[in-house]
Write a protein that holds these residues in place. Structure first.
Motif, PDB file in Angstrom:
ATOM      1  N   PRO A 197       0.801  -1.231   0.000  1.00  0.00           N
ATOM      2  CA  PRO A 197       0.000   0.000   0.000  1.00  0.00           C
ATOM      3  C   PRO A 197       0.829   1.275   0.000  1.00  0.00           C
ATOM      4  N   GLN A 198       2.043   1.228   0.535  1.00  0.00           N
ATOM      5  CA  GLN A 198       2.875   2.426   0.616  1.00  0.00           C
ATOM      6  C   GLN A 198       3.489   2.811  -0.722  1.00  0.00           C
ATOM      7  N   GLY A 199       3.449   1.906  -1.709  1.00  0.00           N
ATOM      8  CA  GLY A 199       4.019   2.179  -3.018  1.00  0.00           C
ATOM      9  C   GLY A 199       4.873   1.025  -3.516  1.00  0.00           C
ATOM     10  N   ALA A 200       5.140   1.016  -4.805  1.00  0.00           N
ATOM     11  CA  ALA A 200       5.860  -0.094  -5.434  1.00  0.00           C
ATOM     12  C   ALA A 200       7.307  -0.173  -4.960  1.00  0.00           C
ATOM     13  N   VAL A 201       7.791  -1.399  -4.788  1.00  0.00           N
ATOM     14  CA  VAL A 201       9.199  -1.647  -4.472  1.00  0.00           C
ATOM     15  C   VAL A 201       9.750  -2.621  -5.514  1.00  0.00           C
ATOM     16  N   SER A 202      11.042  -2.513  -5.797  1.00  0.00           N
ATOM     17  CA  SER A 202      11.644  -3.381  -6.809  1.00  0.00           C
ATOM     18  C   SER A 202      13.105  -3.620  -6.500  1.00  0.00           C
ATOM     19  N   ASP A 251      12.003  11.462   0.086  1.00  0.00           N
ATOM     20  CA  ASP A 251      11.171  11.350   1.278  1.00  0.00           C
ATOM     21  C   ASP A 251      11.201   9.908   1.743  1.00  0.00           C
ATOM     22  N   ILE A 252      11.722   9.670   2.953  1.00  0.00           N
ATOM     23  CA  ILE A 252      11.874   8.300   3.436  1.00  0.00           C
ATOM     24  C   ILE A 252      10.636   7.808   4.182  1.00  0.00           C
ATOM     25  N   ALA A 253       9.604   8.637   4.303  1.00  0.00           N
ATOM     26  CA  ALA A 253       8.409   8.239   5.059  1.00  0.00           C
ATOM     27  C   ALA A 253       7.772   6.965   4.509  1.00  0.00           C
ATOM     28  N   PRO A 254       7.532   6.866   3.184  1.00  0.00           N
ATOM     29  CA  PRO A 254       6.921   5.625   2.676  1.00  0.00           C
ATOM     30  C   PRO A 254       7.802   4.402   2.898  1.00  0.00           C
ATOM     31  N   LEU A 255       9.124   4.578   2.764  1.00  0.00           N
ATOM     32  CA  LEU A 255      10.042   3.457   2.960  1.00  0.00           C
ATOM     33  C   LEU A 255      10.013   2.989   4.409  1.00  0.00           C
ATOM     34  N   LEU A 256      10.004   3.928   5.339  1.00  0.00           N
ATOM     35  CA  LEU A 256       9.931   3.562   6.752  1.00  0.00           C
ATOM     36  C   LEU A 256       8.599   2.894   7.082  1.00  0.00           C
ATOM     37  N   ALA A 257       7.541   3.339   6.430  1.00  0.00           N
ATOM     38  CA  ALA A 257       6.222   2.757   6.681  1.00  0.00           C
ATOM     39  C   ALA A 257       6.186   1.289   6.291  1.00  0.00           C
ATOM     40  N   ILE A 258       6.854   0.954   5.180  1.00  0.00           N
ATOM     41  CA  ILE A 258       6.918  -0.455   4.759  1.00  0.00           C
ATOM     42  C   ILE A 258       7.587  -1.294   5.840  1.00  0.00           C
ATOM     43  N   ALA A 259       8.590  -0.705   6.519  1.00  0.00           N
ATOM     44  CA  ALA A 259       9.305  -1.413   7.590  1.00  0.00           C
ATOM     45  C   ALA A 259       8.587  -1.315   8.926  1.00  0.00           C
ATOM     46  N   GLY A 260       7.399  -0.672   8.943  1.00  0.00           N
ATOM     47  CA  GLY A 260       6.641  -0.539  10.179  1.00  0.00           C
ATOM     48  C   GLY A 260       7.169   0.530  11.097  1.00  0.00           C
ATOM     49  N   MET A 261       7.843   1.531  10.532  1.00  0.00           N
ATOM     50  CA  MET A 261       8.437   2.598  11.333  1.00  0.00           C
ATOM     51  C   MET A 261       7.878   3.946  10.906  1.00  0.00           C
ATOM     52  N   ASP A 262       8.026   4.943  11.773  1.00  0.00           N
ATOM     53  CA  ASP A 262       7.587   6.306  11.484  1.00  0.00           C
ATOM     54  C   ASP A 262       8.795   7.184  11.225  1.00  0.00           C
TER      55      ASP A 262
END
Length: 285
Positions: A197-202, A251-262
């Motif tokens: 949901p936070q965005g595509a990863v590859s 912006d690292i917010a979406p990346l941190l969200a994938i890891a369950g972090m804020d």
């Protein structure tokens, strides 16, 4: 007149316990197997079919076996030796967790092959007892092995739908691998894509294996807000990896969200991997 033979063999084993000695572990369950075979042209032509069913398979030392097999597992196989002496195989194994299909040909001298395979898992949750990690969704693995039997070229494509791993939704997942000379100095490429949901990863890379290490070149990692690239060499003896990985995230917010972090903010990253006294070291700038 050329030698010919038709034969049928039926086996009904209401208990698999006698196999415990051969297996070296306790075995329980029941099995039925039927084999029909026709041999013609002096043995140059062989046509055989196998139908097998295993019920309530229990391997106490392998708890996952019962979960994979379920109450009933069936095998249907057909093996043919054609007039050109090539051997053709078409087999389907169906269990509670998956359906596995293998089809293709093996050369008469058993030195080359062209085999395709498909593994369909309609409910990944069935594999949770095997992996020890909560899984959900569906997946299908397809691919082919071609070339020398001793070291073929192998391709594999994994497609997943609604995939969830340990509570982390990954959405649609696709992974691809192509490897040449898999038993020798393997070379090839790999890629992975997911849509949480936070965005595509590859992730994608080219790889090459030597007697001492695996090298990842043209390494690309993409995630919401930025990307990383670099190259890494991992020794096969367990020594520290060597390489560099660098990139920028606006912006690292979406990346941190994938890891369950804020968190939030931009990030410029440069990491150098090296070893010090046998320990892995990662220097970040």
């Amino acid at each position: 007149e050329p030698f010919g033979l038709e034969a049928k063999l039926a086996l009904d084993a209401p208990s698999l316990a006698p196999l415990s000695v051969l297996a070296g572990m306790p075995v329980a369950g029941a099995a039925q197997v039927t084999v029909d075979a026709t041999v013609a042209n002096g043995g140059q032509s062989v046509d055989a079919t196998v139908d097998g069913t295993v019920r309530n398979l229990q391997l106490p030392t392998v708890p996952a076996a019962a979960a994979l097999a379920g109450e009933t597992a069936t095998l249907q196989a057909k093996v043919q030796t054609a007039a050109d002496s090539n051997h053709r195989v078409d087999a389907t194994l169906t269990t509670a967790a998956a359906e596995v299909k293998v089809e293709g040909t093996i050369a008469s001298a058993f030195d080359t092959l062209d085999i395709g395979y498909r593994v369909a898992v309609p409910q990944l949750a069935a594999l949770t007892p095997v992996t020890g990690t909560a899984l959900a969704g569906a997946a299908e693995l397809t691919g082919r092995a071609t070339g020398p039997v001793a070291s073929p070229t192998v391709t594999a494509t994994l497609d997943g739908k609604g995939v969830d791993v340990a509570g982390q939704p990954l959405g649609a997942v696709r992974a691809e691998v192509r490897a040449e000379d898999v038993a020798g100095a393997a070379t090839g490429s790999l890629s992975f894509r997911a849509a949480p949901p936070q965005g595509a990863v590859s992730l994608a890379a080219d790889f090459a294996k030597s007697d001492t290490a695996v090298r990842l070149d043209n390494l690309r990692i993409g995630a919401p807000g930025g990307s990383l690239s670099g190259q890494v060499t991992a020794p096969l003896n367990g020594a520290p990896a060597q390489g560099t990985i660098a990139g920028r995230f606006q912006d690292i917010a979406p990346l941190l969200a994938i890891a369950g972090m804020d968190g939030a903010g931009a990030l410029n990253l440069s990491v150098k991997l090296s070893g010090e006294n046998g320990a892995q070291v990662a220097d970040a700038d």
